[in-house]
Enzyme design. Structure first.
Site, PDB file in Angstrom:
ATOM      1  N   ARG A   5      -1.712  -6.277  -8.417  1.00 37.80           N
ATOM      2  CA  ARG A   5      -0.639  -7.223  -8.136  1.00 37.80           C
ATOM      3  C   ARG A   5      -0.483  -8.276  -9.224  1.00 37.80           C
ATOM      4  O   ARG A   5       0.564  -8.460  -9.790  1.00 37.80           O
ATOM      5  CB  ARG A   5      -0.880  -7.927  -6.797  1.00 37.80           C
ATOM      6  CG  ARG A   5      -0.553  -7.074  -5.609  1.00 37.80           C
ATOM      7  CD  ARG A   5      -1.051  -7.677  -4.337  1.00 37.80           C
ATOM      8  NE  ARG A   5      -2.490  -7.876  -4.430  1.00 37.80           N
ATOM      9  CZ  ARG A   5      -3.284  -8.141  -3.391  1.00 37.80           C
ATOM     10  NH1 ARG A   5      -2.757  -8.249  -2.199  1.00 37.80           N
ATOM     11  NH2 ARG A   5      -4.577  -8.293  -3.542  1.00 37.80           N
ATOM     12  N   HIS A  49       0.842  -1.199   0.000  1.00 42.57           N
ATOM     13  CA  HIS A  49       0.000   0.000   0.000  1.00 42.57           C
ATOM     14  C   HIS A  49       0.880   1.253   0.000  1.00 42.57           C
ATOM     15  O   HIS A  49       0.628   2.199  -0.746  1.00 42.57           O
ATOM     16  CB  HIS A  49      -0.876   0.055   1.262  1.00 42.57           C
ATOM     17  CG  HIS A  49      -1.908  -1.032   1.374  1.00 42.57           C
ATOM     18  ND1 HIS A  49      -2.038  -1.814   2.497  1.00 42.57           N
ATOM     19  CD2 HIS A  49      -2.876  -1.437   0.518  1.00 42.57           C
ATOM     20  CE1 HIS A  49      -3.044  -2.662   2.325  1.00 42.57           C
ATOM     21  NE2 HIS A  49      -3.563  -2.457   1.130  1.00 42.57           N
ATOM     22  N   SER A  93      -2.804  -7.530   3.205  1.00 39.78           N
ATOM     23  CA  SER A  93      -3.049  -7.392   4.642  1.00 39.78           C
ATOM     24  C   SER A  93      -3.337  -8.770   5.254  1.00 39.78           C
ATOM     25  O   SER A  93      -2.911  -9.071   6.372  1.00 39.78           O
ATOM     26  CB  SER A  93      -4.233  -6.459   4.889  1.00 39.78           C
ATOM     27  OG  SER A  93      -3.962  -5.188   4.388  1.00 39.78           O
ATOM     28  N   LYS A 109     -17.996  -6.019   7.043  1.00 43.20           N
ATOM     29  CA  LYS A 109     -16.699  -6.705   6.923  1.00 43.20           C
ATOM     30  C   LYS A 109     -15.986  -6.729   8.277  1.00 43.20           C
ATOM     31  O   LYS A 109     -15.815  -5.680   8.905  1.00 43.20           O
ATOM     32  CB  LYS A 109     -15.842  -5.986   5.875  1.00 43.20           C
ATOM     33  CG  LYS A 109     -14.720  -6.821   5.323  1.00 43.20           C
ATOM     34  CD  LYS A 109     -14.091  -6.106   4.134  1.00 43.20           C
ATOM     35  CE  LYS A 109     -12.725  -6.675   3.824  1.00 43.20           C
ATOM     36  NZ  LYS A 109     -12.079  -5.962   2.723  1.00 43.20           N
TER      37      LYS A 109
HETATM   38  O1  PNS Z   1      -8.645  -2.958   0.454  1.00 44.69           O
HETATM   39  P1  PNS Z   1      -9.930  -3.472  -0.136  1.00 44.69           P
HETATM   40  O2  PNS Z   1     -10.784  -4.127   0.937  1.00 44.69           O
HETATM   41  O3  PNS Z   1      -9.714  -4.338  -1.351  1.00 44.69           O
HETATM   42  O4  PNS Z   1     -10.726  -2.160  -0.641  1.00 44.69           O
HETATM   43  C1  PNS Z   1     -11.984  -2.265  -1.258  1.00 44.69           C
HETATM   44  C2  PNS Z   1     -12.607  -0.870  -1.378  1.00 44.69           C
HETATM   45  C3  PNS Z   1     -12.654  -0.184  -0.037  1.00 44.69           C
HETATM   46  C4  PNS Z   1     -11.788  -0.043  -2.335  1.00 44.69           C
HETATM   47  C5  PNS Z   1     -14.039  -1.044  -1.943  1.00 44.69           C
HETATM   48  O5  PNS Z   1     -14.723  -1.989  -1.206  1.00 44.69           O
HETATM   49  C6  PNS Z   1     -14.837   0.268  -1.922  1.00 44.69           C
HETATM   50  O6  PNS Z   1     -14.635   1.108  -2.760  1.00 44.69           O
HETATM   51  N1  PNS Z   1     -15.739   0.400  -0.928  1.00 44.69           N
HETATM   52  C7  PNS Z   1     -16.581   1.576  -0.768  1.00 44.69           C
HETATM   53  C8  PNS Z   1     -18.038   1.241  -1.082  1.00 44.69           C
HETATM   54  C9  PNS Z   1     -18.275   1.250  -2.578  1.00 44.69           C
HETATM   55  O7  PNS Z   1     -18.186   2.259  -3.248  1.00 44.69           O
HETATM   56  N2  PNS Z   1     -18.538   0.052  -3.136  1.00 44.69           N
HETATM   57  C10 PNS Z   1     -18.775  -0.136  -4.550  1.00 44.69           C
HETATM   58  C11 PNS Z   1     -17.474  -0.203  -5.303  1.00 44.69           C
HETATM   59  S1  PNS Z   1     -17.798  -0.451  -7.003  1.00 44.69           S
END
Ligand code: PNS
Length: 163
Positions: A91, A18, A129, A42
């Site tokens: 990745r 990150h 993570s 989550k």
């Molecule tokens: O580190 P992660 O868990 O892969 O991050 C995922 C994240 C936070 C980027 C994604 O879940 C997100 O954007 N969440 C906010 C809610 C939202 O907008 N969801 C629809 C995405 S298309």
């Protein structure tokens, strides 16, 4: 016009992978907002406050990087901030399908911002993570996986006694 990018994620916890993406993004945009996504559904290992505190320590000294939290849609946040880009690290091929889907959904929800993928540095290809948490919970060595300034905090929180 200030060109703002948002780096969204759970950051549970922030890893060297990150950090690499955030710092590289900060060289491409005027301002980068590291956005900690709060998802009550989550299960997370660290509280939002802990995650923000760790990110603060990691990006300390980088004046064009800010940290914020959101419990709403990323697209709404991007619109509110007038950001021009969502920056994600990619990745491997396995990341692609999920990231591609999210990029298209976000584009549909707010078409004025682009999702920009930065290729993860070779040494962080395997890093997540979840990998960090699993290794730490068994007492394994996570130095080199997470920034030094938060290593002890993470170890203290995640190591469990295996005796
Ligand atoms: O580190 P992660 O868990 O892969 O991050 C995922 C994240 C936070 C980027 C994604 O879940 C997100 O954007 N969440 C906010 C809610 C939202 O907008 N969801 C629809 C995405 S298309």
């Amino acid at each position: 016009m200030e060109r703002i990018a948002v780096c969204p994620g759970s950051f549970d916890p922030i890893t060297n992978g990150h950090k690499d993406i955030i710092i590289r993004a900060s060289k491409l945009f005027d301002k980068v907002i590291v956005l900690v996504s709060v998802n009550p559904v989550k299960q997370s290992s660290f509280t939002v406050e802990e995650r923000v505190k760790m990110i603060k320590a990691v990006v300390n000294g980088h004046d064009n990087i800010e940290i914020d939290t959101s419990d709403g849609l990323l697209a709404d946040y991007i619109r509110k901030k007038n950001a021009v880009a969502i920056v994600k690290g990619l990745r491997a091929v396995s990341d692609f399908e999920y990231e591609f889907q999210m990029a298209l959904a976000n584009k549909k929800l707010y078409s004025d911002a682009e999702t920009v993928f930065l290729t993860t540095s070779g040494e962080n290809m395997y890093l997540s993570s979840s990998v960090v948490k699993q290794i730490a919970s068994f007492g394994g060595d996570i130095s080199g996986f997470v920034p030094d300034c938060i290593l002890e905090d993470i170890k203290k929180r995640l190591m469990r006694k295996n005796t």
